[in-house]
Design an enzyme around this catalytic site. Structure first.
Site, PDB file in Angstrom:
ATOM      1  N   HIS B 267       1.029  -1.068  -0.300  1.00 16.42           N
ATOM      2  CA  HIS B 267       0.232  -0.048   0.611  1.00 16.42           C
ATOM      3  C   HIS B 267       0.974   1.136  -0.201  1.00 16.42           C
ATOM      4  CE1 HIS B 267      -2.935   2.882   0.933  1.00 16.42           C
ATOM      5  NE2 HIS B 267      -3.804   1.932   1.274  1.00 16.42           N
ATOM      6  N   ARG B 331      -3.266   2.121  -6.408  1.00 10.20           N
ATOM      7  CA  ARG B 331      -2.175   1.966  -5.451  1.00 10.20           C
ATOM      8  C   ARG B 331      -0.499   1.229  -6.237  1.00 10.20           C
ATOM      9  NH1 ARG B 331      -6.202  -1.051  -0.946  1.00 10.20           N
ATOM     10  NH2 ARG B 331      -7.056   0.680  -0.477  1.00 10.20           N
ATOM     11  N   HIS B 402       0.771  -4.843   3.259  1.00 12.91           N
ATOM     12  CA  HIS B 402      -0.756  -4.941   3.006  1.00 12.91           C
ATOM     13  C   HIS B 402      -2.124  -5.527   3.429  1.00 12.91           C
ATOM     14  CE1 HIS B 402      -4.231  -2.427   3.756  1.00 12.91           C
ATOM     15  NE2 HIS B 402      -5.012  -2.504   2.705  1.00 12.91           N
ATOM     16  N   SER B 441     -12.180  -3.906  -1.027  1.00 19.69           N
ATOM     17  CA  SER B 441     -11.909  -5.467   0.784  1.00 19.69           C
ATOM     18  C   SER B 441     -12.863  -5.113   0.898  1.00 19.69           C
ATOM     19  CB  SER B 441     -11.003  -4.973   0.671  1.00 19.69           C
ATOM     20  OG  SER B 441     -10.609  -5.684   1.844  1.00 19.69           O
ATOM     21  N   LEU B 442     -13.661  -4.587   1.577  1.00 16.05           N
ATOM     22  CA  LEU B 442     -14.763  -4.082   3.093  1.00 16.05           C
ATOM     23  C   LEU B 442     -15.490  -4.916   1.604  1.00 16.05           C
ATOM     24  CD1 LEU B 442     -15.224  -1.352   4.853  1.00 16.05           C
ATOM     25  CD2 LEU B 442     -15.276  -3.444   5.362  1.00 16.05           C
TER      26      LEU B 442
END
Lengths: 247, 639
Positions: B267, B331, B402, B441-442
């Site tokens: 990240h 990223r 990350h 991701s969530l």
């Protein structure tokens, strides 16, 4: 830095604990408090002594897993930090630091500095949720909520469940923990339907689990690492009173 | 060569999921209560899956190594969660989110899974809102959105810098409700150490009661892993210090294939390493790149304070190199660009290993209050860690380990190659290809947990309704338990001279230096050798104090680090095999003239799924060819 550490050691739930003294040299003020304990443990291990058990996980102040009673203060001397964020700069060279676990009937000690906080889960189980089954939700923007209301709900909802409020309270009351959850959910239109039953169930559970009563000393607010306001307790009292009147 | 069947339904992309749902096997509500499901891990994916499956009527047992389900590291997710609501009227759609994720992942994710993730994203936002997540609102009372890296729309929902906390707590509360109703049972401080396979099917787990040290057996008709990623293999990472890869490795060694393990996200915006004692790194959310501008001094080795460096002497290198996306490049691109500047000698700070993230212009334009409303908690966090005030002075940031895009191979139903064993959230490989986009991701965790697994698991359980409760006194459980105990005994008995942490640090350094943002055949081969040597040293010279039958945090840690060695080897083997650059996997040998990753679609447009072949034998490669029928595979460009 050179430190004298007075640390609570306790083998398990059933044994009696006592303080042990450790002299620790070459502590850097750049360490966090938990990194200092990591350092102590690495020395103890290599000296064939038992390392000190303590909880931590995210180490950035959000998971709520860490929490030590340091020199008589929950999470140590700094304001609005968790133990994992506490810097060793907060301590003086050649000082003695006393480290204890949370002390509360509802948080029994498991080992050394580790306590059992499942009572917090039990409080949430008693009603700290909105009963919205998966799939039953309406379109999110069909619920219009004032920005100020949501911001207040957020401020109440940022509790990390560390238990400092209970540990610092002379009555070991969980009113700030329960109050912030009741407030967060009662402020939101989605949570209003269950606001009454939620307040009653959570307060009843709190009594059942052996948490004490609130006498408004405000220690919880002062020691909360997230700065959660005691006004959440007032809101809980209002919800509770309203519920009782309706009863 | 391949025995992998991804079971992607036929038909047009946008219709696959609804068709699949309409044709999938079901379990009658009366039969559900006869079926047991184990969920390991209780973060955004695990808790939402456990709650949703319990709501359906199955018996659910949930396992977490922390003291409560609410501690899982999903809680640290900061910036937001994507959905295709198109509230901003900027032409967003399921297809666009799908396309952004496929492109962001550099064409190494599976089309059908990614589309489904985008398709259920709106339901995820509805669900979280209904469960009380205080997503940010406009003054009008409508939901607010912001933008994230690698996209040109505003589709990210957020709760200041604590979106993950709010969403994870909502899922946790839903799970607590099911526990209250007696449909789910929580096993806290319980560490899964192995998976039990009987007659080819996952039938349970072996777990260690962390408080007592007892080894316990638990059975179920199906086992779900929601155990997150293994970025902690690098030692320093943005993850929680106890996050680990042991569940993934246990599954792998029991026959589940591990896919693309080398695809790991570094990240770009972590607070840099500040000293030698540091045990973890703290992330600064990508959302900050909405308003923060990234720069380094134009002059090499410029040691002036950032506020003393005038505007014309600053190099806003992301805006310079990538004018179309500017500070909001994905990223992998942002991380490599930061490394490039620092390696070339332009880095900021004492070590030269950081770049500036500056809010001066944003504060000037929008005012401190607005910036504080958006990022207040993040600014406070930065201030706490570094003791500098980001309202007054630019942040210093540097890339850090990350997220794990790779993970257990799963089919369209999220089932691994072991029947009855599922992997959801970060623990599987399917949605993010070679690079994950922010705020997805969530989304994937909640999509898998709330809406996908509860449907697809029925397809398997429908054939289990005649299977009574699985007994735990069978040879398979005995053997698994015996193996677990033997390993713990071995670790305790080594009694060497070095701490577990010292080995973990050394392993992390090997990987960071040779197999992180930039890799080459040479560096990877060197890393493999060093890892193998260090692993041998670990197994002869590590010191694990205490005994087995007690609360012993060092023993738990020792097992995790031992597993990291095996995972590290696998990561390196996978990185060596992939002779191309894609997304976060940047092989020095394969780059364009402009220093961007150069894919080799002819040879490597596949998922590399590795099968365990036994101790000290090289793993066997299986390929799932990736078919792109709905997007044109192009050279990714953010210029």
């Amino acid at each position: 830095m050179k430190l004298k550490l007075k640390i609570w050691r306790q083998k398990n739930r059933n044994s009696k604990g006592k303080f042990e003294i450790y002299d620790l040299d070459n502590v850097s003020e750049e360490m966090t408090f938990l990194e200092m304990l990591d350092y102590l443990n690495s020395k103890l291990i290599l000296e064939d002594k038992e390392p000190v058990a303590f909880d931590s996980d995210c180490r950035e102040g959000i998971c709520g897993m860490c929490g030590l009673y340091i020199n008589g203060r929950t999470h140590g001397p700094e304001k609005e930090v968790t133990t994992c964020q506490l810097s060793m700069k907060a301590f003086k060279d050649r000082s003695t630091i006393t480290v204890e676990p949370w002390r509360s009937k509802a948080f029994p000690v498991i080992k050394d500095l580790v306590v059992d906080r499942t009572s917090f889960d039990q409080l949430i189980q008693a009603g700290g949720y909105i009963s919205a089954d998966t799939g039953a939700a309406p379109e999110a923007n069909s619920i219009i909520i004032k920005k100020e209301t949501v911001d207040r709900a957020f401020d109440a909802g940022i509790c990390i469940g560390c238990g400092a409020c209970v540990a610092t309270c002379k009555n070991a009351s969980a009113m700030l923990f329960v109050g912030s959850k009741v407030t967060q959910l009662a402020l939101l239109p989605q949570g209003k339907a269950e606001a009454t039953i939620r307040a009653i169930s959570m307060v009843a559970k709190m009594d059942e689990l052996g948490f004490g009563n609130c006498t408004n000393t405000g220690a919880c607010e002062a020691e909360c690492p997230k700065g959660i306001s005691i006004s959440n307790i007032a809101k809980l009292n209002r919800e509770y009173l309203y519920a009782k009147i309706q009863d | 060569m391949s025995i992998l069947d991804s079971k992607i339904p036929d038909g047009p992309l946008a219709e696959k999921w609804s068709k699949h749902k309409a044709s999938i096997k079901l379990v009658n509500p009366a039969n559900r209560k006869k079926l047991d499901v184990i969920v390991v891990g209780s973060g955004a994916a695990g808790a939402s899956a456990a709650a949703s499956i319990a709501e359906l009527g199955y018996n659910v047992k949930v396992f977490a190594f922390q003291d409560s389900s609410r501690r899982a590291h999903s809680i640290a997710s900061q910036g937001g969660i994507n959905a295709t609501k198109n509230y901003k009227n900027d032409a967003d759609s399921d297809y666009r989110l799908f396309y952004d994720m496929i492109k962001g992942g550099d064409f190494r994710a599976r089309e059908a899974n990614v589309y489904r993730c985008a398709e259920v994203s709106n339901s995820v936002i509805d669900q979280f809102t209904a469960q009380g997540v205080p997503f940010a609102r406009e003054y009008s009372g409508y939901l607010a959105n912001r933008s994230f890296g690698g996209v040109q729309v505003s589709r990210t929902f957020y709760a200041q810098g604590q979106t993950g906390q709010q969403c994870t707590i909502a899922a946790y509360q839903a799970l607590m409700r099911q526990i209250h109703e007696g449909k789910a049972k929580m096993y806290n401080r319980c560490n899964m150490l192995d998976i039990v396979v009987k007659d080819g099917k996952a039938r349970g787990i072996i777990a260690k009661n962390i408080e007592t040290g007892e080894i316990e057996r638990y059975s179920a008709h199906a086992v779900v892993l929601a155990t997150g990623g293994f970025g902690t293999v690098y030692y320093l990472s943005t993850l929680a210090i106890n996050s680990n890869g042991s569940a993934a490795l246990a599954a792998y060694k029991k026959g589940a294939f591990l896919a693309n393990p080398s695809l790991a996200q570094i990240h770009p915006t972590s607070i840099p390493k500040l000293n030698e004692y540091q045990s973890k790194l703290t992330l600064m959310s990508e959302s900050l790149r909405n308003d923060g501008r990234v720069w380094v001094p134009k002059e090499k080795g410029d040691k002036r304070k950032p506020n003393d460096i005038p505007e014309e002497e600053r190099d806003y290198y992301l805006e310079r190199r990538y004018p179309a996306f500017g500070n909001l490049v994905p990223r992998d691109v942002a991380s490599r660009a930061a490394k490039e500047r620092c390696d070339a000698g332009y880095g900021a700070g004492e070590t030269g290993l950081s770049v500036y993230l500056d809010f001066k212009d944003a504060i000037q334009k929008q005012g401190e209050k607005t910036i504080s409303d958006k990022y207040g908690t993040l600014f406070d966090l930065y201030n706490k860690v570094t003791e500098t005030n980001p309202y007054k002075e630019p942040m210093r940031i540097y890339p850090a380990s990350h997220y794990t895009m790779g993970g257990l191979w799963v089919d369209y139903n999220l089932m691994t190659t072991i029947p009855g064993l599922y992997a959801i959230g970060e623990s599987n490989f399917s949605d993010h290809g070679a690079n994950r986009l922010g705020a997805s991701s969530l989304l994937q965790c909640a999509a898998d947990g709330y809406f996908i697994l509860p449907v697809t698991i029925a397809d398997y359980l429908a054939d289990e309704i005649r299977t009574p409760t699985i007994p735990t006194d069978t040879p398979e459980f005995e053997e698994a338990e015996k193996a677990v105990k033997e390993r713990l005994n071995k670790l305790i008995s080594l009694n060497g001279t070095k701490t577990i942490t010292s080995f973990h640090k050394r392993l992390g350094n090997i990987l960071w230096d040779n197999s992180s943002m930039v890799r080459s055949e040479k560096s990877l081969k060197k890393a493999l050798q060093l890892v193998n040597e260090l692993e041998k040293e670990f197994w002869s010279d590590v010191k694990v104090p205490g005994s087995i039958n007690e609360f012993n945090q060092e023993l738990d840690r020792a097992g995790r680090v031992a597993d990291f060695f095996e995972l590290a080897s696998l990561i390196i083997i996978d990185a060596l095999n992939r002779e191309e650059s894609c997304g976060a996997h940047f092989r020095e040998e394969y780059q364009t003239e402009e220093g961007e990753p150069k894919r080799n679609d002819e040879k490597f447009q596949y998922v590399a799924a590795w099968e365990y072949q036994g101790e000290s034998k090289p793993p066997k490669l299986h390929k799932e060819e990736l078919k792109f029928e709905n997007v044109k595979v192009v050279q990714r460009s953010y210029k």
